[in-house]
Design an enzyme around this catalytic site. Structure first.
Site, mmCIF file in Angstrom:
data_model
loop_
_atom_site.group_PDB
_atom_site.id
_atom_site.type_symbol
_atom_site.label_atom_id
_atom_site.label_comp_id
_atom_site.label_asym_id
_atom_site.label_seq_id
_atom_site.Cartn_x
_atom_site.Cartn_y
_atom_site.Cartn_z
ATOM 1 N N LYS A 11 0.838 -1.213 0.000
ATOM 2 C CA LYS A 11 0.000 0.000 0.000
ATOM 3 C C LYS A 11 0.872 1.262 0.000
ATOM 4 O O LYS A 11 0.642 2.204 -0.762
ATOM 5 C CB LYS A 11 -0.913 -0.015 1.236
ATOM 6 C CG LYS A 11 -1.676 1.271 1.478
ATOM 7 C CD LYS A 11 -2.739 1.515 0.448
ATOM 8 C CE LYS A 11 -3.307 2.910 0.562
ATOM 9 N NZ LYS A 11 -4.269 3.227 -0.494
ATOM 10 N N CYS A 17 -3.902 10.777 1.198
ATOM 11 C CA CYS A 17 -3.174 9.520 0.945
ATOM 12 C C CYS A 17 -1.780 9.785 0.391
ATOM 13 O O CYS A 17 -0.788 9.563 1.068
ATOM 14 C CB CYS A 17 -3.964 8.650 -0.029
ATOM 15 S SG CYS A 17 -5.447 7.948 0.712
HETATM 16 N N1 LIG Z 1 -10.521 7.755 1.904
HETATM 17 C C1 LIG Z 1 -9.812 7.096 1.003
HETATM 18 O O1 LIG Z 1 -9.963 7.305 -0.195
HETATM 19 C C2 LIG Z 1 -8.796 6.071 1.417
HETATM 20 C C3 LIG Z 1 -8.244 5.237 0.436
HETATM 21 C C4 LIG Z 1 -7.342 4.260 0.820
HETATM 22 C C5 LIG Z 1 -6.999 4.144 2.163
HETATM 23 N N2 LIG Z 1 -7.540 4.965 3.098
HETATM 24 C C6 LIG Z 1 -7.144 4.783 4.491
HETATM 25 O O2 LIG Z 1 -8.246 4.245 5.202
HETATM 26 C C7 LIG Z 1 -8.223 4.693 6.569
HETATM 27 C C8 LIG Z 1 -9.556 5.357 6.907
HETATM 28 O O3 LIG Z 1 -9.678 6.523 6.090
HETATM 29 P P1 LIG Z 1 -11.053 7.290 5.887
HETATM 30 O O4 LIG Z 1 -10.850 8.173 4.714
HETATM 31 O O5 LIG Z 1 -12.199 6.312 5.893
HETATM 32 O O6 LIG Z 1 -11.096 8.140 7.238
HETATM 33 P P2 LIG Z 1 -12.291 9.094 7.725
HETATM 34 O O7 LIG Z 1 -11.660 10.167 8.481
HETATM 35 O O8 LIG Z 1 -13.221 9.381 6.607
HETATM 36 O O9 LIG Z 1 -13.127 8.149 8.737
HETATM 37 C C9 LIG Z 1 -12.610 7.528 9.842
HETATM 38 C C10 LIG Z 1 -13.707 7.385 10.898
HETATM 39 O O10 LIG Z 1 -13.140 6.678 12.015
HETATM 40 C C11 LIG Z 1 -13.704 7.214 13.205
HETATM 41 N N3 LIG Z 1 -12.835 6.853 14.330
HETATM 42 C C12 LIG Z 1 -11.643 7.390 14.695
HETATM 43 N N4 LIG Z 1 -11.152 6.724 15.762
HETATM 44 C C13 LIG Z 1 -12.048 5.762 16.067
HETATM 45 C C14 LIG Z 1 -12.103 4.727 17.062
HETATM 46 N N5 LIG Z 1 -11.127 4.554 17.941
HETATM 47 N N6 LIG Z 1 -13.192 3.914 17.104
HETATM 48 C C15 LIG Z 1 -14.196 4.077 16.201
HETATM 49 N N7 LIG Z 1 -14.192 5.022 15.225
HETATM 50 C C16 LIG Z 1 -13.136 5.839 15.164
HETATM 51 C C17 LIG Z 1 -13.785 8.703 12.936
HETATM 52 O O11 LIG Z 1 -14.731 9.317 13.785
HETATM 53 C C18 LIG Z 1 -14.221 8.710 11.458
HETATM 54 O O12 LIG Z 1 -15.621 8.774 11.314
HETATM 55 C C19 LIG Z 1 -7.025 5.644 6.663
HETATM 56 O O13 LIG Z 1 -5.916 4.930 7.136
HETATM 57 C C20 LIG Z 1 -6.789 6.065 5.228
HETATM 58 O O14 LIG Z 1 -5.465 6.440 4.988
HETATM 59 C C21 LIG Z 1 -8.438 5.912 2.758
#
Ligand SMILES: NC(=O)c1ccc[n+]([C@@H]2O[C@H](COP(=O)([O-])OP(=O)(O)OC[C@H]3O[C@@H](n4cnc5c(N)ncnc54)[C@H](O)[C@@H]3O)[C@@H](O)[C@H]2O)c1
Length: 435
Positions: free
Chosen positions: A215, A269
């Protein structure tokens, strides 16, 4: 391995579509988030993030009763962690005199801790959050083993990165190839059995650290390729070359594919993940670190070029910035280099009015977002194209002309046709084009 119930921790851009997709593919799903606004919005039938098709998917998953949302986990067969992994806002590391960002793993840590009371023998835990190498075995595993159970003999543990493209998440979630890295082979196979509920793309099994590296390598590869294009744009300007023409010619080589330069790299990212490798091994990641610094400095290069249009003095100059998102045709402003450019213009004394077609009511401290294009350009000296949103790229310069006193244009993304704008009476400047 058979699964009936899954608990998805973190209901953001990744966790919510994942939870819904499991729910619409035969599993009972508990979606967990610590943000009360997320829980109340979902419970009231709304969604808190914008992604095409998501609203319908959430409705389908919740109305059938397959998805419920909670503020803490409960017993399940599998747990998926999809919480944010940004970098720390303030703290930085330094290696060989060069600074680097540090991963903020607090959410992963607390999500893993929240699973411990509910972890049972035979469960599967999957970390999906983008993470530094060895996070699964060095951070998550010891926390989960605080339950008294051992990863491997007692429960399965795997890492499976998400590679979806915002705007296409719902389709790509099922169609993309998926990597599943287990801490042992049975863990990887358990992960495969879980994701087989909806993944139609190829499922590739490996170990957890390889999956973490994969990744990070994907996004780092993109970052470095953009950095070289950005550096080429600086060299082209120095040597009186048009970078856009030069790239077009170079790309006729059958084994060369240079990307386009721009005002920098943003989003949560590509501008974040390479730092995880730098932090983990700064002595070995010099190129990765240099590329990050090149891309982070690109807004300065853009502003330095713009300054030369006004005799190197921007004080009191009126500028219109068109586009603020981190890339075209999304509403996501996180880490956006366009916003950096706006702030730097202001620091240099310019008065900047911005137009962002995808964002009307967001407040960015110190940044003036106008409700319409007309409002943003009716009293200005320079139009700066910062994001190649289709709506802005497609502007007809002949129709723009009567709406603005500006006769100067600066294109930072290669989105406008120079000849059309010049024909309509504008003086056209472009990133990476030397005089
Ligand atoms: N968004 C993308 O396009 C994308 C693509 C690939 C990878 N990622 C990775 O995926 C992961 C998540 O990204 P995202 O964009 O969904 O994040 P986001 O910020 O949209 O959502 C994350 C959610 O997790 C919740 N949260 C935080 N701590 C928590 C806990 N301890 N218990 C329960 N909920 C909790 C937050 O309130 C939030 O609603 C990250 O590591 C990101 O780098 C994201």
């Amino acid at each position: 391995m058979q699964f009936k119930k899954v608990c998805v921790i973190g209901l953001g851009y990744i966790g919510l579509p994942t939870a819904c997709t499991f729910a619409t593919h035969g599993l009972q799903v508990v979606g967990v988030d610590i943000n009360p606004h997320v829980i109340s919005t979902l419970k009231n039938g709304g969604i808190h993030i914008s992604e095409p098709g998501l609203r319908l998917l959430v409705q389908e998953a919740t109305s059938s009763g397959s998805l419920v949302v909670r503020d803490s986990p409960e017993d399940a067969d599998a747990f998926i962690i999809a919480v944010p992994t940004p970098f720390l806002e303030v703290d930085q590391g330094v290696y060989n005199g060069r600074s680097h960002r540090l991963a903020d793993m607090r959410a992963v840590k607390s999500a893993a801790e929240s699973i411990v009371p509910f972890l049972r023998a035979g469960n599967l835990v999957v970390l999906e959050s983008t993470s530094p190498p060895r996070t699964t075995i060095n951070l998550v595993q010891p926390i989960l083993e605080g339950s008294g159970l051992k990863a491997g003999p007692d429960f399965h543990l795997a890492y499976s990165p998400e590679r979806v493209l915002p705007g296409q998440i719902i389709r790509e979630l099922t169609e993309n190839a998926r990597v599943i890295g287990g801490i042992d082979r049975p863990s990887a196979e358990a992960g495969r059995d879980l994701y087989l509920h909806f993944v139609k793309g190829e499922i590739v099994l490996t170990d957890s650290t390889t999956a973490e590296m994969v990744k990070l390598m994907e996004n780092t590869y993109r970052d470095i390729n953009i950095a070289v294009a950005n550096e080429f744009s600086r060299l082209a300007r120095r040597f009186g070359v048009d970078i856009w023409e030069a790239i077009q010619i170079a790309n006729r080589h059958p084994r060369v594919k240079i990307l386009n330069p721009g005002p920098g790299v943003g989003g949560h990212c590509i501008s974040v993940d390479p730092w995880f490798l730098v932090e983990a091994a700064p002595d070995l990641a010099e190129l990765i670190s240099a590329a990050r610094h090149v891309n982070d400095a690109q807004p300065h290069f853009v502003v330095d070029h713009i300054k030369t249009l006004f005799g190197n003095d921007l004080h009191g100059r009126r500028v219109s910035a068109l586009g603020l998102a981190f890339k075209p045709d999304v509403d996501d402003l996180r880490e956006s280099p366009a916003i950096q450019v706006v702030k730097l213009l202001q620091e240099n004394g310019a008065m900047v009015h911005c137009y962002e077609p995808y964002v009307q009511d967001t407040v960015i401290p110190g940044v003036m977002i106008m409700p319409t294009l007309e409002d943003a350009i009716h009293d200005t000296e320079l139009l700066v194209l910062l994001v190649g949103h289709k709506a802005i790229r497609d502007l007809d310069p002949g129709q723009v002309l009567p709406l603005t006193p500006a006769r100067l244009v600066f294109d930072a993304v290669g989105g406008w046709d120079e000849h059309l704008w010049e024909k309509s009476g504008f003086t056209f400047y472009k990133l990476g084009v030397g005089e």
